[in-house]
Design a protein around this motif. Structure first.
Motif, PDB file in Angstrom:
ATOM      1  N   ARG A  57      16.235   5.267 -13.673  1.00 26.91           N
ATOM      2  CA  ARG A  57      16.182   4.001 -13.300  1.00 26.91           C
ATOM      3  C   ARG A  57      17.776   3.608 -12.843  1.00 26.91           C
ATOM      4  O   ARG A  57      18.234   2.862 -12.068  1.00 26.91           O
ATOM      5  CB  ARG A  57      15.747   2.882 -14.090  1.00 26.91           C
ATOM      6  N   CYS A  58      18.775   4.125 -13.884  1.00 29.68           N
ATOM      7  CA  CYS A  58      19.768   3.838 -13.718  1.00 29.68           C
ATOM      8  C   CYS A  58      20.821   4.694 -13.301  1.00 29.68           C
ATOM      9  O   CYS A  58      22.204   4.618 -13.034  1.00 29.68           O
ATOM     10  CB  CYS A  58      20.539   3.512 -15.092  1.00 29.68           C
ATOM     11  N   LYS A 112      10.140  -1.008 -19.343  1.00 35.20           N
ATOM     12  CA  LYS A 112       8.829  -1.166 -19.098  1.00 35.20           C
ATOM     13  C   LYS A 112       8.205   0.077 -18.832  1.00 35.20           C
ATOM     14  O   LYS A 112       7.062   0.403 -19.005  1.00 35.20           O
ATOM     15  CB  LYS A 112       8.588  -2.075 -17.696  1.00 35.20           C
ATOM     16  N   ASP A 113       8.985   0.755 -18.206  1.00 38.37           N
ATOM     17  CA  ASP A 113       8.535   2.536 -18.024  1.00 38.37           C
ATOM     18  C   ASP A 113       7.870   3.122 -19.362  1.00 38.37           C
ATOM     19  O   ASP A 113       7.000   3.694 -19.415  1.00 38.37           O
ATOM     20  CB  ASP A 113       9.622   3.322 -17.212  1.00 38.37           C
ATOM     21  N   CYS A 125       5.077  -4.824 -21.979  1.00 42.77           N
ATOM     22  CA  CYS A 125       3.803  -4.419 -21.911  1.00 42.77           C
ATOM     23  C   CYS A 125       2.960  -5.247 -22.725  1.00 42.77           C
ATOM     24  O   CYS A 125       3.539  -5.756 -23.652  1.00 42.77           O
ATOM     25  CB  CYS A 125       3.591  -2.946 -22.013  1.00 42.77           C
ATOM     26  N   LYS A 127      19.296  -5.763 -14.258  1.00 46.18           N
ATOM     27  CA  LYS A 127      17.802  -5.705 -13.989  1.00 46.18           C
ATOM     28  C   LYS A 127      17.320  -4.537 -14.506  1.00 46.18           C
ATOM     29  O   LYS A 127      15.971  -4.208 -14.478  1.00 46.18           O
ATOM     30  CB  LYS A 127      17.239  -6.108 -12.585  1.00 46.18           C
ATOM     31  N   LYS A 128      17.994  -3.416 -14.022  1.00 48.78           N
ATOM     32  CA  LYS A 128      17.341  -1.944 -14.203  1.00 48.78           C
ATOM     33  C   LYS A 128      17.032  -1.683 -15.484  1.00 48.78           C
ATOM     34  O   LYS A 128      16.008  -0.894 -15.832  1.00 48.78           O
ATOM     35  CB  LYS A 128      18.444  -0.743 -13.734  1.00 48.78           C
ATOM     36  N   ASP A 163      23.324  -2.352 -19.055  1.00 45.77           N
ATOM     37  CA  ASP A 163      22.505  -3.508 -18.334  1.00 45.77           C
ATOM     38  C   ASP A 163      23.362  -4.332 -17.295  1.00 45.77           C
ATOM     39  O   ASP A 163      23.237  -4.307 -16.045  1.00 45.77           O
ATOM     40  CB  ASP A 163      21.802  -4.200 -19.117  1.00 45.77           C
ATOM     41  N   LYS A 186      13.338  -2.688 -16.373  1.00 44.75           N
ATOM     42  CA  LYS A 186      12.612  -1.687 -15.871  1.00 44.75           C
ATOM     43  C   LYS A 186      12.342  -0.316 -16.521  1.00 44.75           C
ATOM     44  O   LYS A 186      11.199   0.252 -16.627  1.00 44.75           O
ATOM     45  CB  LYS A 186      13.013  -1.221 -14.279  1.00 44.75           C
TER      46      LYS A 186
END
Length: 469
Positions: free
Chosen positions: A451-452, A428-429, A271, A421-422, A415, A425
């Motif tokens: 996400r996972c 970022k969340d 961010c 890739k998750k 990961d 994310k």
């Protein structure tokens, strides 16, 4: 020459200006107005601060508590006991002096209020203090070439309806910092180049001294590091002034490029950086690096790869500790392991240096298992759980092996398990939702599950409990 140094300082210094009436940002219930004068001959900081505290919980409170950074007493070469750290001289409010108590170890200050503070009510407290610096390579101390001023002022203890104090250890961080707004006025001899947290908004020359006025909002603390010998590189990147203050670096332009590139990478991946300045400063420090708000203090060991990883790790802390906070005492893995994971994520795609990330991760886990075997042999047991407080570790070696080495592997292997890739994310969340806030372990697990999946959450929790290793 003095004029040149003063001009440099205007660009480098970071942080605050003084006015106890200035409005707070919407994120913080605390505002500091600090005025300090560093007496070089005595090795002391003489200071006054106005702390405006707003009660943001439903429960009424009848006191406000502060942390006072203390340094164990030592005997100097003349046999005199050095009593170093932050000492309170006087506490008052708008009506006069107020009663206060100090803990037995001097590390906690409790100020009794004249009347209870209800929700949304605020009070201004005025504290005079003296901070004595030891000759040491710690975050609060001085050497022949450097002065480190971290935790140099009385700081409101972590408050979530009650005040929390954390026992200081020789390793790790004994803190959980909510964000606050700062205005700081600091007077230093003009021979020093000054690096600090925030933005320098003005300077005044006073004979052989310079008075700096700094401002920064939503910061988790304020710190300085000073040296007569700093050279400075700087550049504005996406609206943020980045400074690199160095003394011994033989390839400073290359280091500065790494700082800039990692900073830009983390902004793009996680961010937007939420502050106007970021400074990396060389100093003599016991650890390889120390993170402060908008300021990273780093030690140059002469090993380029180690120094590169230190600079990137500490830059990552501006997202994992500064922007997104956590209880660093109770859950040190959250910011430290995330800074490690962020570091290797950047270096893995960075072609300007040749650091073998797979070897770094594997060597780290070798260290972890060696540590585990040593403790099993010596004590018959070893706690592999990642979810541990700083005071549960018996040594810095054990702390690093678990928090950094196992912690990095936990995030990295999760990961890999979830496709590579998750996790980005997830982070970022987290940055979006917890910026300027405190990230709890439960909130981290909730973000991982989203996400996972529950399988990913269960896998990560096996490291928290110690069952995975």
């Amino acid at each position: 020459m003095r004029k040149i140094i003063c001009l440099l300082l205007v660009f480098i210094c970071l942080s605050f200006s003084i006015s106890c009436g200035k409005s707070e940002s919407r994120y913080t219930p605390v505002k500091y107005d600090i005025n300090i004068n560093y007496n070089e001959e005595e090795g002391r900081v003489y200071g006054d601060e106005c702390v405006t505290f707003t009660n943001d919980v439903s429960r009424e409170i009848d006191k406000i508590e502060f942390d006072l950074y203390q340094i164990p007493a030592k005997t100097d070469k003349n046999g005199i006991i050095e009593d170093c750290g932050v000492k309170v001289v006087k506490v008052s409010d708008n009506y006069g002096n107020v009663d206060y108590e100090l803990s037995d170890d001097g590390g906690a200050l409790s100020v009794k209020l004249r009347k209870k503070l209800k929700k949304t009510q605020k009070i201004a407290l005025y504290i005079s203090f003296v901070t004595t610096l030891p000759i040491t390579v710690e975050k609060l101390g001085k050497t022949e070439d450097y002065i480190n001023l971290c935790d140099f002022y009385p700081k409101v203890s972590f408050f979530d309806g009650k005040f929390h104090h954390y026992k200081q250890k020789d390793f790790g961080e004994s803190r959980c910092d909510r964000v606050a707004d700062y205005s700081v006025k600091a007077k230093f001899n003009s021979k020093f180049v000054v690096c600090s947290s925030g933005k320098c908004v003005s300077t005044e020359v006073d004979d052989d001294y310079v008075v700096y006025n700094y401002e920064v909002n939503n910061a988790r603390g304020f710190a300085f590091t000073l040296s007569q010998n700093y050279s400075v590189l700087q550049k504005t990147v996406n609206g943020t002034l980045i400074n690199y203050c160095y003394v011994s670096d033989e390839t400073p332009q290359k280091t500065f490029e790494i700082i800039e590139d990692s900073f830009t990478f983390f902004e793009n991946v996680f961010c937007k950086y939420g502050y106007k300045t970021y400074t990396v400063a060389e100093s003599e420090i016991r650890q390889n690096g120390v993170e402060q708000s908008c300021l990273s203090i780093v030690k140059n060991t002469g090993d380029f790869d180690v120094f590169t990883m230190t600079v990137v790790h500490e830059t990552a802390h501006q997202w994992w500790y500064n922007l997104v906070g956590n209880d660093e005492f109770s859950f040190p893995y959250i910011d430290e392991a995330l800074a490690e994971y962020s570091m290797i994520t950047f270096l893995k795609q960075y072609k300007k240096v040749n650091i073998n990330i797979d070897d770094y991760i594997n060597d780290g886990m070798k260290q972890f298992y060696f540590c585990k075997e040593f403790y099993l042999k010596e004590n018959g047991k070893f706690d592999c759980s990642l979810s541990r407080s700083v005071d549960s570790f018996s040594s810095e070696y054990e702390y690093i092996s678990v928090v950094y080495r196992e912690g990095l592997y936990a995030f990295y292997s999760l990961d890999e398990l979830t496709g590579g890739k998750k996790l980005i994310k997830v982070l970022k969340d987290v940055c979006k939702k917890r910026k300027y806030d405190i990230l709890s372990e439960k909130q981290l697990l909730d973000a991982l599950r989203k996400r996972c999946g529950r399988g990913g959450e269960k896998y990560f929790k096996s490291f928290l409990s110690g069952k995975a290793v």
